[in-house]
Design a protein around this motif. Structure first.
Motif, short mmCIF file in Angstrom:
data_model
loop_
_atom_site.label_atom_id
_atom_site.label_comp_id
_atom_site.label_asym_id
_atom_site.label_seq_id
_atom_site.Cartn_x
_atom_site.Cartn_y
_atom_site.Cartn_z
N SER A 1 0.72 -0.73 0.05
CA SER A 1 0.40 0.39 -0.15
C SER A 1 1.23 1.04 -0.21
N MET B 1 -3.83 -1.74 -3.30
CA MET B 1 -4.06 -1.64 -2.00
C MET B 1 -4.20 -0.94 -1.00
N PHE B 2 -4.09 0.24 -1.48
CA PHE B 2 -4.47 1.41 -0.53
C PHE B 2 -5.81 1.25 -0.11
N HIS C 1 -6.87 -0.85 1.90
CA HIS C 1 -6.69 -0.68 3.68
C HIS C 1 -7.59 0.21 3.80
#
Length: 233
Positions: A92, A162-163, A166
């Motif tokens: 991320s 991914m960021f 999350h």
């Protein structure tokens, strides 16, 4: 977004928690394959069977995308797949995604020059069957696509997915915790429990997305290598 900012440890600015997690992933993956390759048996144990299943899965990606001569690229694809799969948290960070994309870029460009020499530039930038009058237009487009766009899209795809995953987990968990501890409001407290349960569901979804991103990254790496070592595209 401040939750994704990490202070450096031991008086440095670069040794951060994401770097530590990446190192742990590296050691863990290395240990896994060293143990899996130790004392191989004709009738595999459960651990050996699992390792062979992972290897065969990645090998099939290389075989389908690269074609003849794919075996020499399987270790590279296996490394990329395992590292992206395990390194869910560090990926991320945009720097991690850039590094992974640069390694993939180096793999397919070096493979292309090794296969074709300087003729790789023709393979990469001049598709077969292009009319002569289109060559001045096609060459700049293919150059941008091969040498600039590919590593950029690889890194942005990995980082953004991914960021976002999350961040969504943090929203559910943080919001659920705040509502759960809200004073004098049973409705808010019940809503907080439901929100935390949604956070768990998002975590499970994020684990699946991590596997999907590892698969896509390995597949695109194999596809780019295949286009580099092939005769034309």
């Amino acid at each position: 977004t401040e939750d994704f900012q990490f202070e450096g440890w031991f008086g440095t600015t670069w040794f951060t928690k994401p770097l530590l997690l990446a190192l742990v992933a590296f050691v863990g993956i290395l240990a896994f394959w060293l143990i899996a390759a130790h004392r191989l048996r004709v009738v595999p144990t459960r651990g050996q069977f699992f390792a062979e299943y992972v290897y065969d899965f990645v090998r099939d990606i290389g075989r389908d995308m690269i074609g003849p001569g794919y075996r020499r690229f399987v270790p590279c694809l296996l490394t990329v797949f395992c590292f992206v799969l395990v390194s869910n948290v560090p990926s991320s960070r945009v720097g991690y995604a850039y590094a992974a994309a640069i390694l993939t870029f180096a793999a397919y460009v070096v493979s292309g020059f090794k296969q074709h020499g300087l003729g790789y530039l023709r393979v990469a930038m001049l598709p077969s069957g292009v009319p002569a009058w289109l060559v001045p237009v096609i060459i700049p487009i293919e150059f941008i696509s091969t040498f600039l766009t590919r590593p950029l899209t690889l890194s942005v795809r990995l980082f953004a997915n991914m960021f976002a995953g999350h961040m969504s987990i943090m929203v559910f968990v943080g919001g659920g915790a705040a509502l759960l501890t809200w004073a004098h409001s049973v409705f808010y407290n019940v809503t907080g429990v439901v929100t935390l349960l949604f956070g768990v569901l998002m975590l499970c979804l994020e684990l699946f997305i991590g596997f999907l991103q590892a698969y896509i990254f390995a597949m695109l790496t194999a596809q780019y290598i295949g286009s580099s070592v092939g005769e034309a595209h």
